[in-house]
Write an enzyme that holds these catalytic residues in place. Structure first.
Site, PDB file in Angstrom:
ATOM      1  N   GLU A 109      65.941 157.766  11.489  1.00 48.67           N
ATOM      2  CA  GLU A 109      65.951 159.151  10.330  1.00 48.67           C
ATOM      3  C   GLU A 109      65.201 159.003   8.978  1.00 48.67           C
ATOM      4  O   GLU A 109      65.097 158.346   7.632  1.00 48.67           O
ATOM      5  CB  GLU A 109      67.247 158.609   9.883  1.00 48.67           C
ATOM      6  CG  GLU A 109      68.614 158.527   9.622  1.00 48.67           C
ATOM      7  CD  GLU A 109      69.867 158.333   9.836  1.00 48.67           C
ATOM      8  OE1 GLU A 109      70.204 157.814   9.062  1.00 48.67           O
ATOM      9  OE2 GLU A 109      70.907 158.797  10.479  1.00 48.67           O
TER      10      GLU A 109
ATOM     11  N   GLU B 170      72.728 159.862  16.831  1.00 51.75           N
ATOM     12  CA  GLU B 170      73.446 159.211  16.646  1.00 51.75           C
ATOM     13  C   GLU B 170      74.724 160.388  16.002  1.00 51.75           C
ATOM     14  O   GLU B 170      74.735 161.099  15.888  1.00 51.75           O
ATOM     15  CB  GLU B 170      73.216 158.821  15.538  1.00 51.75           C
ATOM     16  CG  GLU B 170      71.938 157.347  15.653  1.00 51.75           C
ATOM     17  CD  GLU B 170      71.747 156.480  13.869  1.00 51.75           C
ATOM     18  OE1 GLU B 170      73.168 156.839  13.000  1.00 51.75           O
ATOM     19  OE2 GLU B 170      71.079 155.805  13.717  1.00 51.75           O
TER      20      GLU B 170
END
Ligand code: AHR
Length: 497
Positions: free
Chosen positions: A174, A297
Site C-alpha cells: 500500500e 488483501e
C-alpha cells in the site's frame, strides 16, 4: 431467460491456482501474538512457540501460501529486529495497530518454521516505505543465499545452516497509503530500483510482486504496468468489503439487519468488476498474461467487537462472511487466467479470520468452513459454466441470487460450488450437465447454512454453523435439480459414469 446453470463438463478453461486460497497474517492485534505465536513457555500446547491447534486447522484446510509480516506493518518492519536470541530482541510500540508492545519474538526464523509446519509457501513483504534498498537486499540474502556472505553467516550464527527457499517477495505494501503516500509514478521508479536488488541466489527463483492499486484506482495499475511491467511477476490489488460506505461507522459484525446483510453481499460482488477492469489494463501492456494479479488483501471489515482495542480489528464472523468468501472465491476462479494468488485478511483474530482464539480456546469460523469445503478446487481445472440466476431484490436493488463455479480434479471428479445469497428463500434451479458420456455415477454434497441472518460460532457454541451433508437434489438423466437453502454455501461432488 430460464433460470438454470449450464455446466460444460468437457470445456476446461485453465488451472485454478491453489494460491487463490492463500492467507495473510500481520503483526496486528492478536493475529500473530496469541493467535499463532504463544511462546515456548505457554501452557497452550505449542511446538517451539507456535500453537498446535491453529497449525492443525490450517493444514486441514490446505493453506497453500501465507503472506507476512504486513500489511502496513511491513513498511515499518526492520527484519534485523526480529532475529537472534529472543530476549535480546528490541521491544517497541506497534504504532499502526493499537499501540501494542511488539517484542519481536516472532521474526524471520519463526515465520519460516511456521510455513514449514503448515507445508505452505512463504510470501514475504519487504519494506519500501521506511526501509532501505540495502535492508531489503540483505533480507533476501539472509533468507536464500547458501554461500559465503555476511548475511549467510549471520543466519548460520542464528541457528539456520541451510538457506530457505522463498518463492514470493513483495516490494512494499500500500505504497499509495500507509506504505509512504506515494504517487504511482514515484513508486514505479522506486519499485524498479528496489526489485533490482531482490536477487535470485542459487536455485531460488523469486517471484517479484509490485504493490498494486487500492480498489478502483485504475490509474495506479495503468502507471505501474506502463512503467514497470518487465520488472514484475505480479501486481497486487486490495479490496475490502464494508457494509456501509463510512469508515467511521462500518457496521457491526453481528446483530445487523437485512439492509447491511444485502449491502455487504452487493459490495463483495464488486470484486468481479474490479478484477475485470484491472485485467483489461494489464492486458494492454501484457497481452500474454505473464504478469499475475494478486489480490493479497480482501475480505470483510466491520466495526470492532465492543470493548476491544479499535486498533486490533477483532470481529466476529457469520454466515454473511461465509457467503462473501464463497462468492469471492467463485469470482477468483472465473478470473484464474489472471488472478494467480489471493490472501484473505487475516488468518486468526483479525478482520475476516478463519480462526478465532480466546486463551487456549479456538473456534473455526463459517469462513474457515468455506475454505475447507472449497479446497477441492485447488489446482483443479476450471470448467465452463453459465448461471442464469434468479434475482435477489431488496428495497429496489437487485443482485444475482446464486453464485456458482465448477472444476474437475486430475482424477475426473467434478466439483460445483454454489452460494444462495437470499436471506429468506431457497433457490431451486436445474444444473444441466453437458458433455458427459452418460448419467453421473454418483452425486454427493455438503452445505453450510445459516439458521439466522447473523448465525455464527462462539466459544460457548463453536459448532452452531458447521457443514452438513446436502441431499436436496434430484438427478434425472444429466439434469440435476438442486434446492439451495437460504444463506448457504454448497459444494457438490459429481463422479462421471
Ligand atoms: O489488513 C489490515 C490493513 O489493511 C493492512 O495492514 C493494510 O495493508 C490495509 O490497509
Amino acid at each position: 431467460m430460464a433460470e438454470r446453470i449450464v455446466l460444460n463438463t468437457d470445456i476446461r478453461k485453465g488451472t485454478i491456482n491453489r494460491n487463490i486460497y492463500g492467507h495473510f497474517a500481520e503483526h496486528l492485534g492478536r493475529c500473530i501474538y496469541e493467535g499463532i505465536w504463544v511462546g515456548e513457555d505457554s501452557a497452550i500446547p505449542n511446538t517451539k512457540g507456535i500453537r498446535n491447534d491453529v497449525v492443525e486447522a490450517l493444514k486441514e484446510m490446505k493453506i497453500p501460501v501465507l503472506r507476512w509480516p504486513g500489511g502496513c506493518f511491513a513498511d515499518e518492519y526492520h527484519w534485523k529486529d526480529g532475529i537472534g536470541p529472543s530476549e535480546e530482541r528490541k521491544r517497541m510500540i506497534n504504532t499502526h495497530w493499537g499501540g501494542a508492545v511488539e517484542n519481536n519474538h516472532f521474526g524471520t526464523h519463526e515465520f519460516m518454521r511456521l510455513c514449514a509446519m503448515l507445508e505452505c509457501e512463504p510470501y514475504i513483504n519487504g519494506n519500501v516505505g521506511s526501509g532501505t534498498v540495502q535492508e531489503m537486499s540483505e533480507w533476501v540474502e539472509y533468507l536464500t543465499f547458501n554461500g559465503v556472505s555476511p548475511m549467510a553467516e549471520l543466519r548460520q550464527k542464528n541457528g539456520q545452516e541451510e538457506a530457505w527457499s522463498v518463492a514470493y517477495f513483495g516490494v512494499g505494501n500500500e505504497n499509495w497509503g500507509c506504505g509512504g503516500n506515494m504517487r504511482p509514478e514515484y513508486y514505479a521508479d522506486l519499485y524498479r530500483r528496489y526489485q533490482t536488488y531482490v536477487r535470485n541466489y542459487g536455485d531460488n527463483k523469486i517471484h517479484r510482486i509490485a504493490c498494486g492499486a487500492n480498489s478502483d484506482d485504475y490509474n495506479w495499475t495503468e502507471v505501474l504496468m506502463r512503467e514497470a511491467t518487465r520488472f514484475m511477476d505480479s501486481l497486487t490489488l486490495h479490496y475490502y468489503t464494508l457494509p456501509t460506505s463510512d469508515w467511521a461507522n462500518k457496521g457491526a459484525a453481528t446483530g445487523y439487519g437485512t439492509d447491511e446483510y444485502f449491502n455487504t453481499l452487493k459490495k463483495a460482488l464488486f470484486m468481479d468488476e474490479l478484477v475485470t477492469r484491472h485485467s483489461v489494463i494489464m492486458d494492454k501492456y501484457d497481452p500474454d498474461k505473464r504478469v499475475g494479479l494478486i489480490v493479497d488483501e480482501w475480505g470483510t471489515w466491520y466495526d470492532v467487537e465492543p470493548g476491544t482495542n479499535p486498533g486490533f480489528l477483532y470481529q466476529q464472523n457469520t454466515i454473511r462472511d461465509a457467503l462473501v468468501a464463497g462468492l469471492t472465491l467463485n469470482i477468483f476462479h472465473k478470473h484464474s487466467d489472471r488472478v494467480r494468488m489471493a490472501n484473505i485478511a487475516q488468518t486468526v483474530n483479525v478482520l475476516q479470520a478463519v480462526i478465532l482464539t480466546e486463551g487456549e480456546k479456538m473456534l473455526l469460523t463459517p469462513t474457515y468452513h468455506v475454505f475447507n469445503m472449497y479446497k477441492v478446487h485447488q489446482d483443479a481445472q476450471l470448467l465452463d459454466l453459465t448461471v442464469d440466476s434468479p434475482l435477489y431484490s431488496y428495497e429496489g436493488a437487485e443482485i444475482p441470487e446464486v453464485s456458482a463455479s465448477a472444476s474437475v480434479t486430475a482424477e475426473g471428479v467434478i466439483h460445483v460450488s454454489l452460494c444462495n445469497l437470499n436471506h429468506e428463500a431457497s433457490a431451486a434451479l436445474p444444473l444441466e450437465l453437458r458433455g458427459l458420456a452418460g448419467q453421473p455415477a454418483t452425486v454427493s454434497g455438503t452445505t453450510l447454512a445459516g439458521s439466522s441472518i447473523d448465525a455464527h460460532n462462539t466459544f460457548e457454541q463453536p459448532e452452531a454453523v458447521v457443514p452438513q451433508p446436502f441431499t436436496a437434489f434430484k438427478l434425472e438423466g444429466n439434469k440435476l435439480t438442486v434446492e439451495l437453502p437460504p444463506m448457504s454455501v454448497t459444494v457438490l461432488a459429481i463422479t462421471p459414469g
